[in-house]
Design an enzyme around this catalytic site. Sequence first.
Site, PDB file in Angstrom:
ATOM      1  N   GLY A   1      -9.623   2.455  13.469  1.00  0.00           N
ATOM      2  CA  GLY A   1      -9.051   2.597  12.056  1.00  0.00           C
ATOM      3  C   GLY A   1      -8.150   1.267  11.708  1.00  0.00           C
ATOM      4  O   GLY A   1      -7.172   0.996  12.407  1.00  0.00           O
TER       5      GLY A   1
ATOM      6  N   VAL B   1      -2.277 -16.093  15.401  1.00  0.00           N
ATOM      7  CA  VAL B   1      -2.904 -17.593  15.129  1.00  0.00           C
ATOM      8  C   VAL B   1      -1.737 -18.539  15.126  1.00  0.00           C
ATOM      9  O   VAL B   1      -1.988 -19.710  15.794  1.00  0.00           O
ATOM     10  CB  VAL B   1      -3.505 -17.410  13.748  1.00  0.00           C
ATOM     11  CG1 VAL B   1      -3.912 -18.927  13.248  1.00  0.00           C
ATOM     12  CG2 VAL B   1      -4.825 -16.629  13.605  1.00  0.00           C
TER      13      VAL B   1
ATOM     14  N   ARG C   1     -15.876   0.722  14.382  1.00  0.00           N
ATOM     15  CA  ARG C   1     -15.842   1.494  15.591  1.00  0.00           C
ATOM     16  C   ARG C   1     -17.005   1.070  16.240  1.00  0.00           C
ATOM     17  O   ARG C   1     -18.146   1.440  15.634  1.00  0.00           O
ATOM     18  CB  ARG C   1     -15.776   2.886  15.408  1.00  0.00           C
ATOM     19  CG  ARG C   1     -14.056   3.358  14.697  1.00  0.00           C
ATOM     20  CD  ARG C   1     -14.097   4.819  14.378  1.00  0.00           C
ATOM     21  NE  ARG C   1     -13.260   5.207  13.612  1.00  0.00           N
ATOM     22  CZ  ARG C   1     -11.878   5.220  13.608  1.00  0.00           C
ATOM     23  NH1 ARG C   1     -11.201   4.756  14.666  1.00  0.00           N
ATOM     24  NH2 ARG C   1     -11.112   5.577  12.887  1.00  0.00           N
TER      25      ARG C   1
ATOM     26  N   ASP D   1      -6.571   3.663  21.097  1.00  0.00           N
ATOM     27  CA  ASP D   1      -6.989   3.921  22.210  1.00  0.00           C
ATOM     28  C   ASP D   1      -8.367   3.415  22.716  1.00  0.00           C
ATOM     29  O   ASP D   1      -8.506   2.686  23.760  1.00  0.00           O
ATOM     30  CB  ASP D   1      -6.783   5.530  22.230  1.00  0.00           C
ATOM     31  CG  ASP D   1      -6.998   5.809  23.738  1.00  0.00           C
ATOM     32  OD1 ASP D   1      -6.380   5.272  24.720  1.00  0.00           O
ATOM     33  OD2 ASP D   1      -7.717   7.056  23.916  1.00  0.00           O
ATOM     34  N   GLY D   2      -9.337   3.730  21.823  1.00  0.00           N
ATOM     35  CA  GLY D   2     -10.703   3.334  22.007  1.00  0.00           C
ATOM     36  C   GLY D   2     -10.971   1.784  22.126  1.00  0.00           C
ATOM     37  O   GLY D   2     -11.629   1.259  22.904  1.00  0.00           O
TER      38      GLY D   2
ATOM     39  N   THR E   1      -2.354   1.265  15.087  1.00  0.00           N
ATOM     40  CA  THR E   1      -2.850   2.632  14.496  1.00  0.00           C
ATOM     41  C   THR E   1      -1.813   3.597  13.686  1.00  0.00           C
ATOM     42  O   THR E   1      -0.750   3.376  14.242  1.00  0.00           O
ATOM     43  CB  THR E   1      -3.460   3.628  15.960  1.00  0.00           C
ATOM     44  OG1 THR E   1      -3.619   4.813  15.129  1.00  0.00           O
ATOM     45  CG2 THR E   1      -2.709   3.585  16.752  1.00  0.00           C
TER      46      THR E   1
ATOM     47  N   ASP F   1      -1.471   6.466  13.985  1.00  0.00           N
ATOM     48  CA  ASP F   1      -1.514   7.855  14.478  1.00  0.00           C
ATOM     49  C   ASP F   1      -0.129   7.822  15.563  1.00  0.00           C
ATOM     50  O   ASP F   1       0.308   8.881  15.914  1.00  0.00           O
ATOM     51  CB  ASP F   1      -2.649   8.122  15.371  1.00  0.00           C
ATOM     52  CG  ASP F   1      -3.883   8.272  14.692  1.00  0.00           C
ATOM     53  OD1 ASP F   1      -3.937   8.599  13.201  1.00  0.00           O
ATOM     54  OD2 ASP F   1      -4.865   8.125  15.155  1.00  0.00           O
TER      55      ASP F   1
ATOM     56  N   ASP G   1      -0.240   7.428  18.583  1.00  0.00           N
ATOM     57  CA  ASP G   1      -0.652   8.009  19.803  1.00  0.00           C
ATOM     58  C   ASP G   1      -0.609   7.717  21.005  1.00  0.00           C
ATOM     59  O   ASP G   1      -1.078   8.187  22.012  1.00  0.00           O
ATOM     60  CB  ASP G   1      -1.876   8.886  19.499  1.00  0.00           C
ATOM     61  CG  ASP G   1      -2.964   7.998  19.143  1.00  0.00           C
ATOM     62  OD1 ASP G   1      -2.709   6.742  19.033  1.00  0.00           O
ATOM     63  OD2 ASP G   1      -4.201   8.276  18.908  1.00  0.00           O
TER      64      ASP G   1
ATOM     65  N   ARG H   1       5.692  26.915  -6.521  1.00  0.00           N
ATOM     66  CA  ARG H   1       4.815  27.020  -5.437  1.00  0.00           C
ATOM     67  C   ARG H   1       5.211  26.408  -4.034  1.00  0.00           C
ATOM     68  O   ARG H   1       6.072  25.714  -4.050  1.00  0.00           O
ATOM     69  CB  ARG H   1       3.412  26.384  -5.965  1.00  0.00           C
ATOM     70  CG  ARG H   1       2.829  26.976  -7.154  1.00  0.00           C
ATOM     71  CD  ARG H   1       1.816  25.663  -7.509  1.00  0.00           C
ATOM     72  NE  ARG H   1       0.951  26.145  -8.641  1.00  0.00           N
ATOM     73  CZ  ARG H   1       0.295  25.593  -9.432  1.00  0.00           C
ATOM     74  NH1 ARG H   1       0.519  24.037  -9.378  1.00  0.00           N
ATOM     75  NH2 ARG H   1      -0.223  26.009 -10.477  1.00  0.00           N
TER      76      ARG H   1
ATOM     77  N   MET I   1      -2.835  12.505   8.352  1.00  0.00           N
ATOM     78  CA  MET I   1      -3.598  12.400   9.510  1.00  0.00           C
ATOM     79  C   MET I   1      -2.977  12.217  10.966  1.00  0.00           C
ATOM     80  O   MET I   1      -1.715  12.895  11.026  1.00  0.00           O
ATOM     81  CB  MET I   1      -4.113  10.652   9.327  1.00  0.00           C
ATOM     82  CG  MET I   1      -5.348  10.729   8.149  1.00  0.00           C
ATOM     83  SD  MET I   1      -5.858   9.260   8.126  1.00  0.00           S
ATOM     84  CE  MET I   1      -7.324   9.449   7.164  1.00  0.00           C
TER      85      MET I   1
ATOM     86  N   ARG J   1      -4.981  12.427  13.962  1.00  0.00           N
ATOM     87  CA  ARG J   1      -5.881  12.767  15.063  1.00  0.00           C
ATOM     88  C   ARG J   1      -5.209  13.863  15.982  1.00  0.00           C
ATOM     89  O   ARG J   1      -4.947  14.887  15.353  1.00  0.00           O
ATOM     90  CB  ARG J   1      -5.950  11.624  15.839  1.00  0.00           C
ATOM     91  CG  ARG J   1      -7.484  10.986  15.637  1.00  0.00           C
ATOM     92  CD  ARG J   1      -7.825  10.034  16.754  1.00  0.00           C
ATOM     93  NE  ARG J   1      -8.496   8.943  16.188  1.00  0.00           N
ATOM     94  CZ  ARG J   1      -9.769   8.847  15.668  1.00  0.00           C
ATOM     95  NH1 ARG J   1     -10.690   9.867  16.065  1.00  0.00           N
ATOM     96  NH2 ARG J   1     -10.208   7.826  15.085  1.00  0.00           N
TER      97      ARG J   1
ATOM     98  N   ILE K   1      -5.387   7.391   1.682  1.00  0.00           N
ATOM     99  CA  ILE K   1      -4.071   6.928   1.345  1.00  0.00           C
ATOM    100  C   ILE K   1      -3.060   6.615   2.269  1.00  0.00           C
ATOM    101  O   ILE K   1      -2.326   5.378   1.950  1.00  0.00           O
ATOM    102  CB  ILE K   1      -3.642   7.899   0.071  1.00  0.00           C
ATOM    103  CG1 ILE K   1      -3.001   7.080  -0.918  1.00  0.00           C
ATOM    104  CG2 ILE K   1      -2.606   9.124   0.566  1.00  0.00           C
ATOM    105  CD1 ILE K   1      -2.724   7.840  -2.304  1.00  0.00           C
ATOM    106  N   GLN K   2      -2.891   7.333   3.127  1.00  0.00           N
ATOM    107  CA  GLN K   2      -2.066   6.601   4.354  1.00  0.00           C
ATOM    108  C   GLN K   2      -2.257   5.667   5.299  1.00  0.00           C
ATOM    109  O   GLN K   2      -1.420   5.117   5.684  1.00  0.00           O
ATOM    110  CB  GLN K   2      -1.941   8.189   5.281  1.00  0.00           C
ATOM    111  CG  GLN K   2      -1.465   9.476   4.842  1.00  0.00           C
ATOM    112  CD  GLN K   2      -1.875  10.468   5.725  1.00  0.00           C
ATOM    113  OE1 GLN K   2      -1.367  10.977   6.550  1.00  0.00           O
ATOM    114  NE2 GLN K   2      -3.295  10.921   5.449  1.00  0.00           N
TER     115      GLN K   2
HETATM  116  O1  F6P Z   1      -6.959   6.615  13.995  1.00  0.00           O
HETATM  117  C1  F6P Z   1      -6.672   6.414  12.577  1.00  0.00           C
HETATM  118  C2  F6P Z   1      -7.205   7.651  11.737  1.00  0.00           C
HETATM  119  O2  F6P Z   1      -6.808   7.096  10.704  1.00  0.00           O
HETATM  120  C3  F6P Z   1      -6.756   9.054  12.248  1.00  0.00           C
HETATM  121  O3  F6P Z   1      -5.593   9.280  11.758  1.00  0.00           O
HETATM  122  C4  F6P Z   1      -8.060   9.855  11.347  1.00  0.00           C
HETATM  123  O4  F6P Z   1      -8.236  10.886  12.212  1.00  0.00           O
HETATM  124  C5  F6P Z   1      -9.165   8.726  11.706  1.00  0.00           C
HETATM  125  O5  F6P Z   1      -8.707   7.666  11.802  1.00  0.00           O
HETATM  126  C6  F6P Z   1     -10.086   8.607  10.468  1.00  0.00           C
HETATM  127  O6  F6P Z   1     -11.023   8.088  10.882  1.00  0.00           O
HETATM  128  P1  F6P Z   1     -12.333   7.259   9.812  1.00  0.00           P
HETATM  129  O7  F6P Z   1     -11.701   6.247   9.293  1.00  0.00           O
HETATM  130  O8  F6P Z   1     -13.432   6.972  10.883  1.00  0.00           O
HETATM  131  O9  F6P Z   1     -12.767   8.493   9.120  1.00  0.00           O
END
Ligand code: F6P
Length: 353
Positions: free
Chosen positions: A11, A24, A78, A109-110, A131, A133, A135, A168, A175, A177, A281-282
Amino acid sequence: MKRIGVLTSGGDAPGMNAAVRAVVRTAVYHDMSVIGFKRGYNGPLMQNRNHTDDFEILTERNVSGVIHRGGTFLMTARCLDFHKQEVQEKAIKNMRALGLEGLVVIGGDGTFRGAHALNNLGFPTVGIPGTIDNDLAYTDFTLGFDTAVNTAIDSVNRIRETSESHERASLITVMGRNCGDLAVHTALACGAEYALVPEKEWYVEDIADKLKWGVLTGKRSNIIIFAEGAFNSLKSNMHELCHKYEALKGIENDQMTSSKLAHVLEVLSGHEVRATVLGYIQRGGSPSGSDRILGSRLGAHAVELLLNNKGGRAVGIRENKIIDVPFEEITGVIRPLNNELVDLINVLSHNTE
Ligand code: F6P
C-alpha cells in the site's frame, strides 16, 4: 558499491517519495547511480505490461519536486508471486544484469519478507518501513502514519460538526489492518469517546450503554473510532442479540460491516448512529512535515547501510534516533497495543454526571 536500485511496494504511504528522493540524493552524493523500479517487485521481475516501463535511471533532477507529493511516483503493487524462490532468483538475475549491487525497498511487512529473501539469496537489500498502519513493532513510527492520522483527524473534525448539529453519534472506521494504532491516535487527538481496536475484546452492549448514558447526561458529541480490524475482536454474540431484538434479525458476527454495526448500536442505545468509512482518503495527501523528515532520514540511512555492506536490515526510528535492525528480528513481531493511550482515551471521555 556503484549502483543500487530502489522500489516502493504494498500500500502506498505519504512520505514514500521523500524517502526515494533521499535514497537517490544520498547515493549520488556518494558517487553511486540509482535505478528506480516501477510497481514494486514487478519492476525487477520486468513483468510490467509495458516492458519499457519497468525501471528508470533516477538522477538528482528526477527526484526534484516530489518531496511534497503523496502516493509514490514509482508506483506500487502487491506482487503475490514474490514468496517463490524461483521468482526471487529471477529478480536478482535481472538486477545483476543491470549492474546493481544492492536494493532499497520501501513498504510494509510483506515487502520486508521479499527483501529478507533477496538478502538471504545473496543480494544486499535494505528495508524502509512505509505503511500508514504503523504495524511494524521494531520502529516507533512507520512512514505515512503521521500523515494518515492527521488526515483522519481532519475528516473526524468535519464529521463531528455535522453529527453534533444533528445530535447523532458517529461511528468512523479507519484503516490499519490488524493494528489499532491509527484508530487509537486518531481517537485521542479528536477527543473521541471510544477507540475500538483489533487487539482488545469489546462488546456492543458496553458501547451502547456508554452511549446511552452520555446522551442522557447531555453529551452532544459521541464519536466512536473503529479500526477496520476490530470486527475480529467483537465478543458480543450477535446470534443471541438477534433473538432479543427483532430489528437485528439476520445480523451475524462474521458478516458485520460498519453500517450494520451502527444499526446495532442505534437499536441497543435508542440513539441515532451514523457510519462513515474513511477508506483510501487516509492514504492520500501531501505528507506531513514529520513524514517528510522521517522519509529523508530513513532514505539516507538505508543507503549508508548498503555502502557499509550492511544488507539484510530494516531502518526505523526509536526515541527520535534512526536505528537499523536485522530482518530476522522483525518478521512476525506484532506491535503491542499502546494501553497507556487507550486508558487515556477512557479517562478523558469518562462521564460522571
Ligand atoms: O496496509 C495499508 C492499507 O491501507 C491497510 O490499512 C488496508 O487494510 C489495506 O492497505 C488496503 O489494501 P488495498 O490497497 O489492497 O485495498
